[in-house]
Design an enzyme around this catalytic site. Structure first.
Site, PDB file in Angstrom:
ATOM      1  N   ASN A 117      -4.397  -3.248  -2.427  1.00 58.51           N
ATOM      2  CA  ASN A 117      -4.358  -4.241  -1.353  1.00 58.51           C
ATOM      3  C   ASN A 117      -2.945  -4.803  -1.259  1.00 58.51           C
ATOM      4  O   ASN A 117      -2.083  -4.112  -0.785  1.00 58.51           O
ATOM      5  CB  ASN A 117      -5.413  -5.335  -1.475  1.00 58.51           C
ATOM      6  N   THR A 173       0.928  -1.121   0.000  1.00 58.77           N
ATOM      7  CA  THR A 173       0.000   0.000   0.000  1.00 58.77           C
ATOM      8  C   THR A 173       0.957   1.156   0.000  1.00 58.77           C
ATOM      9  O   THR A 173       2.157   0.962   0.157  1.00 58.77           O
ATOM     10  CB  THR A 173      -0.861  -0.024   1.291  1.00 58.77           C
TER      11      THR A 173
HETATM   12  O1  DON Z   1      -7.206  -1.247   3.352  1.00 62.82           O
HETATM   13  C1  DON Z   1      -6.467  -1.947   4.011  1.00 62.82           C
HETATM   14  O2  DON Z   1      -6.403  -1.915   5.206  1.00 62.82           O
HETATM   15  C2  DON Z   1      -5.514  -2.896   3.289  1.00 62.82           C
HETATM   16  N1  DON Z   1      -6.068  -3.273   2.022  1.00 62.82           N
HETATM   17  C3  DON Z   1      -4.202  -2.225   3.165  1.00 62.82           C
HETATM   18  C4  DON Z   1      -3.180  -3.102   2.543  1.00 62.82           C
HETATM   19  C5  DON Z   1      -1.811  -2.770   2.914  1.00 62.82           C
HETATM   20  O3  DON Z   1      -1.556  -1.851   3.653  1.00 62.82           O
HETATM   21  C6  DON Z   1      -0.747  -3.628   2.401  1.00 62.82           C
HETATM   22  N2  DON Z   1       0.509  -3.005   2.658  1.00 62.82           N
HETATM   23  N3  DON Z   1       1.450  -3.106   3.172  1.00 62.82           N
END
Ligand code: DON
Length: 564
Positions: free
Chosen positions: A395, A375
């Site tokens: 994601n 992310t």
């Molecule tokens: O919205 C969320 O909480 C997750 N889809 C975030 C994913 C994420 O942070 C992956 N990264 N390191």
């Protein structure tokens, strides 16, 4: 009188023309006088600052950075995913836009389960069905339309230029393209731009003509450049190829939404953060409020007492998340009760200073864990003191790895953030119940926590991070590192981190971040411990007392600040 006015106007114009823009500085830990963008990729930060220097405000720069990330940081930057953007204008007003993906209208509660009710392997992560309806393009258009100063054309152009001319991939990026090669090949009918004949090396140039054409359609036609017309047709065709369910109606109906940010006060500092459908803001404020009565500073940074206190608060906040958090357009999240001072005091009443609380006493459940991937967060401050804190995602790394054929962008696999099967952990080990079950048109629960902190009524910190379930606790640690442990933003971001999310029942900690005696002490208090290479990757900004803008670009990754 008239002559004096003309004379004054001439002086203003001449001095305005004479004013040379200050040179742009780039680095990880820089301090600037006028404006700053801190993001996961040097080219994206540069794109944002170029827009600031053209007279754009923080919102223009944020939109430019978001689109640039979709080109030069396809690991997480996106137009096929979604995110949350928090804004604080220099007059103190704050706003938030939710451009989180939505479940397609054809989605259903048990769509990832087989006849026996078992989860179909990887169906919510590595198939066309894993994609939620993308929100980024509508989010950027709406937020720019309302708060931007330059034309949309001017703010999207740097991203188009990056896609057409190409950019040099970073070393870390070359590695992720190479490691992900087999997924790109498996998931796509034709070769995406991220796959090349040999191995990627740092400095190789990535050009993305299909993506450039998609961005040009968005530049020329706005919403219709993505949610209808040629791009939409390509998305629908891609869905047909892979038995996905995003329809023309889903695209036509997608709407990003302005929502009211959450606010709270911690030791006199005002915290502005993200409301549902992210759980991040609630968790952050719950942690701060549960821990405010305890003088963290006196116990010492990463001391046995401080880690025990924080881990216990985290368990309680994550247990609440599993039960109550979801899309506020579909369920009542009870945010005000969850943030009520008396409720949080009661919640911490059974804290035992000598022992880890048995998680079954906090709430029952049995799970195993999984590590998070990607992310990305960026922070922006402009010369007038307007600030943007935004976190955006597909994601996990490269989302579903599916590139919409002909359109050059990756689709998210955000559907996995729903509780696809109640009681079964998602890829971040998070459990959820009915509040976060799948419904057509519903937004999946998130942990993203873009936040802003005020000191004495003025802008002080802008921060956020990737890291799945570890995001709110990472942001919590950055804030308390500054407020309680008196670190500057660079130390606050770079120092080691730990995390407890109730289920799975252990504290994860970064290698070398906790003293071995403290680790022994925690084991003696019945904690299980798990070492992990990194937690989060923060991009933050601190406003110094003299008004200078200091970047805190995390040492974890290729985060780069650009300022002038
Ligand atoms: O919205 C969320 O909480 C997750 N889809 C975030 C994913 C994420 O942070 C992956 N990264 N390191």
């Amino acid at each position: 009188m008239k002559r004096t006015a003309i004379y004054l106007l001439a002086i203003i114009l001449i001095s305005g023309c004479r004013e040379k823009p200050s040179p742009v500085i780039t680095g990880r830990n820089i301090t600037a006088g006028h404006g700053m963008v801190v993001s996961a990729h040097p080219e994206a930060s540069k794109a944002g600052v170029s827009v600031l220097q053209k007279g754009g405000n923080a919102i223009d720069a944020a939109v430019a950075t978001e689109f640039a990330l979709s080109v030069c940081y396809p690991e997480a930057g996106n137009i096929g995913g979604g995110g949350f953007m928090l804004i604080r204008m220099s007059d103190g007003s704050s706003y938030m836009i939710d451009y989180r993906e939505k479940a397609p209208l054809g989605a259903s509660r048990d769509m990832y389960l087989d006849e026996k009710g078992n989860l179909k392997e990887e169906s919510s992560t590595e198939t066309h069905l894993a994609a939620g309806v993308p929100g980024t393009v509508d989010g950027m258009l709406k937020v720019h339309g309302k708060y931007g100063r330059l034309s949309f054309r001017e703010v999207i152009q740097p991203a188009i230029d990056l896609a057409v001319k190409g950019f040099a991939v970073t070393e870390e990026q070359a590695g992720s393209f190479n490691r992900n090669r087999e997924y790109f090949l498996k998931m796509n009918a034709s070769l995406p731009a991220f796959v090349k004949d040999g191995e990627w090396k740092a400095g190789d140039v990535l050009r993305q003509p299909d993506l450039a054409a998609t961005l040009e359609r968005i530049r020329d036609n706005g919403r219709d450049g993505f949610y209808s017309g040629k791009t939409a047709e390509m998305i629908i065709r891609e869905m047909k190829r892979g038995k996905g369910i995003i329809s023309a109606m889903d695209l036509a109906k997608y709407e990003a939404k302005f929502r009211k940010p959450l606010t709270g006060v911690y030791r006199g500092y005002r915290i502005i953060t993200i409301p549902p459908p992210s759980s991040g803001g609630i968790i952050l404020l719950q942690l701060l409020k549960m821990l405010e009565p305890w003088p963290l500073q006196e116990s010492g940074f990463h001391s046995l007492k401080a880690i025990h206190l924080i881990a216990e608060a985290e368990k309680r906040a994550f247990a609440d998340r599993a039960e109550y958090a979801g899309d506020p357009d579909f369920i009542d999240v009870h945010t005000s009760i969850l943030l009520d001072q008396k409720y949080l005091k009661r919640r911490f009443n059974d804290f035992d200073p000598d022992q880890a609380t048995d998680i079954k006493k906090i709430k029952a459940g049995l799970l195993s864990g999984h590590e998070s991937d990607e992310t990305t967060h960026y922070s922006v401050v402009d010369k007038d003191g307007n600030a943007v804190s935004a976190t955006t995602t597909l994601n996990n790394l490269f989302g579903s790895s599916i590139v919409v054929e002909g359109a050059g962008f990756l689709l998210n696999n955000q559907m996995d953030d729903f509780s696809v099967k109640p009681g079964t952990p998602n890829m971040y080990g998070l459990v959820g119940g009915e509040a976060n079950s799948i419904s057509p048109g519903k937004r999946m629960l998130s942990s993203m926590t873009p936040s802003i902190v005020e000191k004495d009524g003025k802008l002080f910190l802008v921060a956020g991070s990737p890291g799945g379930s570890t995001i709110p606790t990472t942001v919590f640690q950055v804030i308390t590192n500054v407020i309680d442990y008196k670190m500057d933003i660079r130390q606050a971001v770079d120092t080691g981190r730990f995390h407890d999310q109730w289920l799975p029942d252990y504290i994860m900690f970064e290698k070398g971040s906790i003293d071995s005696l403290v680790l022994e002490g925690l084991k003696g208090m019945n904690y299980d411990l798990k070492e992990r290479s990194v937690i989060g990757s923060v991009n933050a900004i601190e406003i110094l007392p003299d008004g200078k803008i200091r970047a805190g670009a995390d040492r974890r990754g290729y985060n780069t600040a650009c300022g002038y």
